[in-house]
Design an enzyme around this catalytic site. Structure first.
Site, PDB file in Angstrom:
ATOM      1  N   CYS A  84     -30.914  57.219  41.517  1.00 45.17           N
ATOM      2  CA  CYS A  84     -31.179  56.471  40.290  1.00 45.17           C
ATOM      3  C   CYS A  84     -30.754  55.027  40.549  1.00 45.17           C
ATOM      4  O   CYS A  84     -30.840  54.531  41.663  1.00 45.17           O
ATOM      5  CB  CYS A  84     -30.458  57.082  39.092  1.00 45.17           C
ATOM      6  SG  CYS A  84     -28.670  57.207  39.285  1.00 45.17           S
ATOM      7  N   HIS A 144      -7.622  45.601  62.125  1.00 41.80           N
ATOM      8  CA  HIS A 144      -9.008  46.062  62.280  1.00 41.80           C
ATOM      9  C   HIS A 144      -9.439  45.797  63.719  1.00 41.80           C
ATOM     10  O   HIS A 144      -9.664  44.654  64.110  1.00 41.80           O
ATOM     11  CB  HIS A 144      -9.912  45.313  61.298  1.00 41.80           C
ATOM     12  CG  HIS A 144     -11.296  45.882  61.189  1.00 41.80           C
ATOM     13  ND1 HIS A 144     -12.238  45.752  62.182  1.00 41.80           N
ATOM     14  CD2 HIS A 144     -11.897  46.585  60.193  1.00 41.80           C
ATOM     15  CE1 HIS A 144     -13.362  46.344  61.803  1.00 41.80           C
ATOM     16  NE2 HIS A 144     -13.176  46.857  60.601  1.00 41.80           N
TER      17      HIS A 144
END
Length: 645
Positions: A26, A567
């Protein structure tokens, strides 16, 4: 493909391709029909980068993505081989849940495929009404006529569109459903002169009084107006799908291709005009009158109820039970109060998130808030609701309270919608009265939005407990057992701290690296290191607060309150954990210099990835960070210092 890795992770964690009956999307969600929902890793999905949250409702497993869900859906469909796959609604795979769940699943399956274009058409009609009210356009002019045709065409031929989606949902041939819809709005049947006396039902003299225009094989036919109708075509296609299934079993295969649709149409279309259509139309009119009666009984109470609970309905998929009622109201009465009463909710939610954004000390929340605010203003509430308001609890509660008060004001002013439009700011033009223009009811909608938004902002800003809740660790079994410890960390008393290098290599300024998110400081302040060897060490003593499943990134909360994110490399999440080996798990305690992750430098570079590694402090607003000079460092050398503000 941009979302290929995310698609792969989603499919894996819903139980794999073999566990998926069907999937579609949707505006914000991937909607899976799974064979066994217990096989899905819900907690993993909820914590996955790129997924807002997961909902299980209406027989569907809903993975909430956000505004870019169409792109994610394409990646999921391509990766899982779901492209062109129809929802599996065979008897053995149908949802065996409650009647309400089955109803919601049916309605959402019928309306979801056309929801975006339905809203778009309504927005066009709403803006046209606004332009006419402002005297920018004349209803007799060609410009207006053409734009009106664009906005009105879908609504006029709605039975044709629903014939396709409903037949598809019921397991029949969609084009047969379209032909049934076409017959209902066939122009030649309009304006036929009356051929008989009015036919009265048991409710003679009421809205159920209808004239007989034609006869079919001697049977009187009550011709209704089916353009813009909803219920007649849904009921007709339900019976058509059942009949088609039966005929497919008894008609020989050699002639099945054309005899099945021919017989289906020859039976269902007349049956619809004679019985199904009139009864369904009367039911539609009765439903419309009932809705209006409840609203007129107390518009203020209706506004309190719908405005206050709309977001709750959205959470559980229950709003699908109200959307077709609203569409039906537009069809039979040309006006609807239901969707009008929920107008304030998206603005109240946006105001609450604005208060969070201004007050939060959590950098991740600050980053998420602006796009969530914009989405909410435009009527897409899921990112703000699931990503920020619900996790913080109080902003969500204050949004419900403010939306309820706004709904009550909308009921008090008598605000109603005259076209089906979008939500949020796009819904406003739908309140323009066709004859009175910008009347009191329209102005009342603006007043309700202002009051609801201001109330939501003030309550959240002053009483939202934003930082107290945000800095508390996520509730796990461990934190439940150590409530005192969780309380102690809810408002960390940060101290001066030394951060040592987790890597051996060359130090670089964060602003000089290739990743814009890190370079801008949006994800935290610190430096980057170009690693010379494949070992990542603990830069502080503390607890592993986050370890990505792909093992390329780790978050550590130090004993003195610093929140460190490391990271390894740029876009290395795409490696899906290849070449990374973690020696710790989320929740583990670590000491300075402890080996946390090992990675293969050469293999990662060979696959084309840059290994520049940001080392950032995510709660940097609580510190002054000393600048690090560009230099060569060894693991456990001083990297930078934090001075508590």
């Amino acid at each position: 493909m941009k979302y290929e890795q995310l698609a792969k992770d989603i499919i894996e964690n819903v139980g794999g391709e073999e566990n998926v009956n069907s999937v579609y999307h949707c505006i914000t969600r991937l909607r899976f029909k799974l064979k066994d929902e217990d096989k899905a890793n819900t907690d993993t999905l909820k914590n996955m980068d790129g997924v807002v949250t997961v909902r299980q409702s209406g027989g569907q497993y809903q993975v909430v993505i956000g505004n870019h869900v169409p792109d994610v859906y394409k990646a999921v469909a391509a990766k899982g081989g779901f492209e062109g796959q129809e929802p599996d609604d065979t008897e053995e795979n149908k949802d065996k849940g409650s009647l309400l769940n089955r109803f919601i699943d049916m309605i959402s399956g019928i309306f979801t495929p056309i929801l975006s274009v339905l809203v778009a058409a309504g927005m066009i009609k709403g803006f046209l009404a606004l332009f006419v009210a402002l005297e920018w356009l004349d209803t007799t002019g060609g410009t207006y006529q053409i734009f009106n045709a664009v906005g009105d065409a879908l609504f006029y031929f709605l039975p044709v569109i629903l014939g396709y989606t409903a037949m598809k949902k019921f397991g029949g041939t969609p084009f047969v459903g379209m032909v049934i819809g076409m017959a209902l709005v066939y122009p030649a049947l309009e304006g036929i002169p009356q051929a008989g006396e009015p036919l009265y039902t048991l409710f003679a003299g009421t809205l159920f009084e209808s004239p007989v225009y034609i006869e079919f094989l001697g049977i009187p036919v009550i011709l209704m107006t089916y353009s813009m109708s909803v219920i007649p075509i849904i009921v007709a296609t339900y019976f058509a799908a059942k009949l088609e299934s039966f005929l497919g079993k008894v008609i020989p295969s050699v002639v099945k291709a054309f005899l099945v649709p021919m017989i289906t149409l020859l039976i269902i279309v007349p049956l619809t005009f004679i019985i199904i259509g009139p009864i369904a139309t009367w039911a539609s009119q009765a439903l419309g009158q009932a809705t209006t009666s409840i609203y007129e009984l107390s518009p203020v109470i209706a506004g309190l109820f719908l405005g206050g609970l709309w977001l709750v309905f959205v959470m559980f998929g229950l709003h699908w039970g109200l959307v077709p009622i609203a569409i039906n109201n537009f069809s039979v009465a040309g006006v609807d109060p239901i969707l009008a009463l929920i107008f304030v909710h998206s603005f109240a939610l946006a105001a609450a998130i604005l208060a969070v954004w201004l007050k939060t000390k959590n950098q991740n929340t600050k980053t998420l808030s602006p796009p969530a605010i914009i989405s909410a203003i435009f009527g897409v509430s899921e990112p703000a609701m699931y990503g920020i308001a619900l996790p913080l609890k109080r902003p969500f509660i204050f949004t419900l309270i403010s939306s309820a008060i706004g709904g009550a004001l909308l009921g008090l002013f008598g605000t109603r919608g005259y076209v089906l439009a979008g939500l949020g700011v796009f819904q406003l033009p739908s309140f323009i009265h066709p004859e009175e223009g910008l009347n009191t009811a329209f102005m009342g909608a603006i007043v309700a939005v202002i009051i609801g938004s201001v109330l939501s902002f003030v309550l959240t800003y002053f009483f939202g407990g934003i930082n107290r809740i945000e800095t508390a660790p996520a509730e796990t079994e461990e934190t439940k057992e150590t409530e005192q410890s969780a309380t102690a960390t809810a408002e960390p008393n940060v101290k001066n701290e030394v951060i040592v290098s987790p890597l051996t290599g060359e130090v670089k300024k964060l602003a000089d690296i290739e990743d814009d998110a890190f370079a801008s400081g949006a994800l935290g302040k610190g430096v980057a290191v170009e690693p010379a060897e494949g070992k990542l060490y603990a830069p502080v003593a503390g607890k592993v607060s986050a370890l990505f499943p792909t093992q390329h990134a780790i978050g550590i909360t130090s004993d003195d309150g610093a929140e460190i994110l490391v990271h390894i490399g740029m876009d290395t999440v795409q490696l899906d954990g290849r070449h990374f080996t973690a020696h710790i798990a989320q929740g583990d305690r670590v000491e300075i210099g402890q080996v946390l992750i090992e990675f293969d430098v050469d293999a990662i570079k060979k696959e084309g990835f840059v290994l520049t590694t940001p080392v950032v402090v995510t709660n940097h607003d609580q510190y002054e960070i000393t600048d690090a000079n560009e230099q060569e460092v060894k693991a456990q050398d001083l990297l930078f210092e934090l001075k508590a503000k």
